[in-house]
Scaffold this motif. Structure first.
Motif, PDB file in Angstrom:
ATOM      1  N   GLU A  35       0.807  -1.216   0.000  1.00 62.43           N
ATOM      2  CA  GLU A  35       0.000   0.000   0.000  1.00 62.43           C
ATOM      3  C   GLU A  35       0.842   1.268   0.000  1.00 62.43           C
ATOM      4  OE1 GLU A  35      -3.011  -0.399  -0.581  1.00 62.43           O
ATOM      5  OE2 GLU A  35      -3.212  -2.527  -0.103  1.00 62.43           O
ATOM      6  N   THR A  38       5.580   2.934   4.474  1.00 56.89           N
ATOM      7  CA  THR A  38       5.016   3.102   5.807  1.00 56.89           C
ATOM      8  C   THR A  38       6.109   3.538   6.773  1.00 56.89           C
ATOM      9  OG1 THR A  38       3.264   1.479   5.418  1.00 56.89           O
ATOM     10  CG2 THR A  38       3.868   1.915   7.720  1.00 56.89           C
ATOM     11  N   ILE A  83      -1.457   4.205   7.265  1.00 58.00           N
ATOM     12  CA  ILE A  83      -1.621   4.750   5.922  1.00 58.00           C
ATOM     13  C   ILE A  83      -2.940   5.537   5.842  1.00 58.00           C
ATOM     14  CG2 ILE A  83      -0.185   3.108   4.651  1.00 58.00           C
ATOM     15  CD1 ILE A  83      -2.659   1.424   4.157  1.00 58.00           C
ATOM     16  N   SER A  89       3.363   8.193   6.485  1.00 58.71           N
ATOM     17  CA  SER A  89       3.129   7.035   5.619  1.00 58.71           C
ATOM     18  C   SER A  89       2.372   7.452   4.360  1.00 58.71           C
ATOM     19  CB  SER A  89       2.327   5.965   6.372  1.00 58.71           C
ATOM     20  OG  SER A  89       3.093   5.388   7.404  1.00 58.71           O
ATOM     21  N   THR A  92      -2.525   6.240   0.994  1.00 58.46           N
ATOM     22  CA  THR A  92      -3.441   5.208   0.530  1.00 58.46           C
ATOM     23  C   THR A  92      -4.519   4.893   1.559  1.00 58.46           C
ATOM     24  OG1 THR A  92      -1.471   4.219  -0.450  1.00 58.46           O
ATOM     25  CG2 THR A  92      -3.500   2.940  -0.573  1.00 58.46           C
ATOM     26  N   TRP A 104      -1.176  -5.183   4.519  1.00 56.12           N
ATOM     27  CA  TRP A 104      -0.271  -4.079   4.876  1.00 56.12           C
ATOM     28  C   TRP A 104       0.455  -4.370   6.184  1.00 56.12           C
ATOM     29  CZ3 TRP A 104      -1.855  -0.479   8.921  1.00 56.12           C
ATOM     30  CH2 TRP A 104      -0.936   0.557   9.138  1.00 56.12           C
TER      31      TRP A 104
END
Length: 279
Positions: A35, A38, A83, A89, A92, A104
């Motif tokens: 994703e 992070t 996220i 991060s 998304t 994730w």
């Protein structure tokens, strides 16, 4: 669409966060995931049991700064910027009805070499941890949830009140945020949330509610604490449903969505001592 209302607002929130990070010693990790990148704040002995921290909505890992000194005495702590939230991060935001958040978190745990970890969470972070625990129970050693959502419908009255108070301008918005958090209007926590709400687009739409079948699959130790006067979450339903699933739940009288104190540390250290972190 970006999660921020303006580039200037995004820059302001990032600068405030980076300034806050300078106040406490830590390592900074930038972890590739499906994703997007992070950001994780890590501290504590490398050989200690892993503990993942997941903050609430409209927040970032600075939320845990006051907890770090006590936590790193017992654990290798990984404070994860969720996220799609105002941290560092990726922006998304996968649909909450999918398993993409679980994927994730798999990537985050794999990167730090944690086959299993305990989770300490706040609000939306609790939803994410519960979602992960129901999908990946073998990877969750213990759950410590602070005012978790997803166990009952959100209260509708606070939304109506917030809209009406917003009509009063800055004063009304301050009263609204203070009422939700259960904090004085002069609280720095209220000031921070006002700054975030002025520059950040919160997630919209209802959060999925976990069914009884999903909760029955929580095989790990679970402890939750919630404010009895929470204006946003039905804490009585939270308590009833989690206790039915075998969890221990404390309701704090006279307290809203923001919960001071650290009763969850005793639960987490006891879980570690009992061997619940063993892979």
């Amino acid at each position: 669409m970006t999660i921020y209302k303006s580039e200037a607002g995004a820059r302001l929130l990032r600068e405030r966060y980076l300034e806050a990070l300078k106040a406490w010693p830590h390592d900074e990790l930038r972890i590739p995931t499906p994703e997007g990148e992070t950001f994780v704040v890590a501290a504590g002995p490398a050989e200690a049991s892993p503990l993942v921290l997941l903050h609430g909505s409209g927040s970032n890992s600075a939320e845990w700064a006051h907890r770090f000194p006590a936590l790193i005495e017992h654990f290798r702590v990984y404070a994860v910027d969720i996220i799609g939230e105002p941290g560092l991060s990726a922006e998304t935001r996968p649909p909450l009805t999918t398993d993409r958040y679980a994927g994730w978190l798999d990537a985050v745990l794999d990167h730090v070499g944690a086959a299993r970890a305990a989770f300490l969470t706040s609000s939306f972070g609790g939803w994410l941890a519960l979602d992960y625990a129901t999908r990946r129970p073998e990877r969750v050693a213990a759950l410590a949830l602070r005012c978790p959502i997803g166990l009952g419908p959100m209260k509708k009255g606070f939304v109506v009140k917030a809209v009406l108070l917003a009509l009063l301008g800055e004063r009304g918005r301050r009263r609204s945020v203070a009422g939700v958090l259960g904090e004085p209007e002069s609280s720095p926590i209220v000031a921070q949330q006002l700054l975030v709400s002025a520059n950040y687009r919160y997630r919209t739409g209802p959060f999925p509610v976990f069914g009884d079948a999903a909760l029955s699959g929580l095989t790990m130790p679970v402890y939750a604490v919630a404010g009895a006067e929470d204006a946003m979450v039905d804490s009585a339903t939270t308590k009833r449903r989690l206790e039915a699933a075998g969890a221990t739940v404390d309701l704090v009288p006279g307290t809203g969505h923001y919960i001071p104190g650290a009763a969850d540390l005793e639960f987490l250290t006891r879980a570690a001592a009992n061997g619940d972190f063993t892979a």
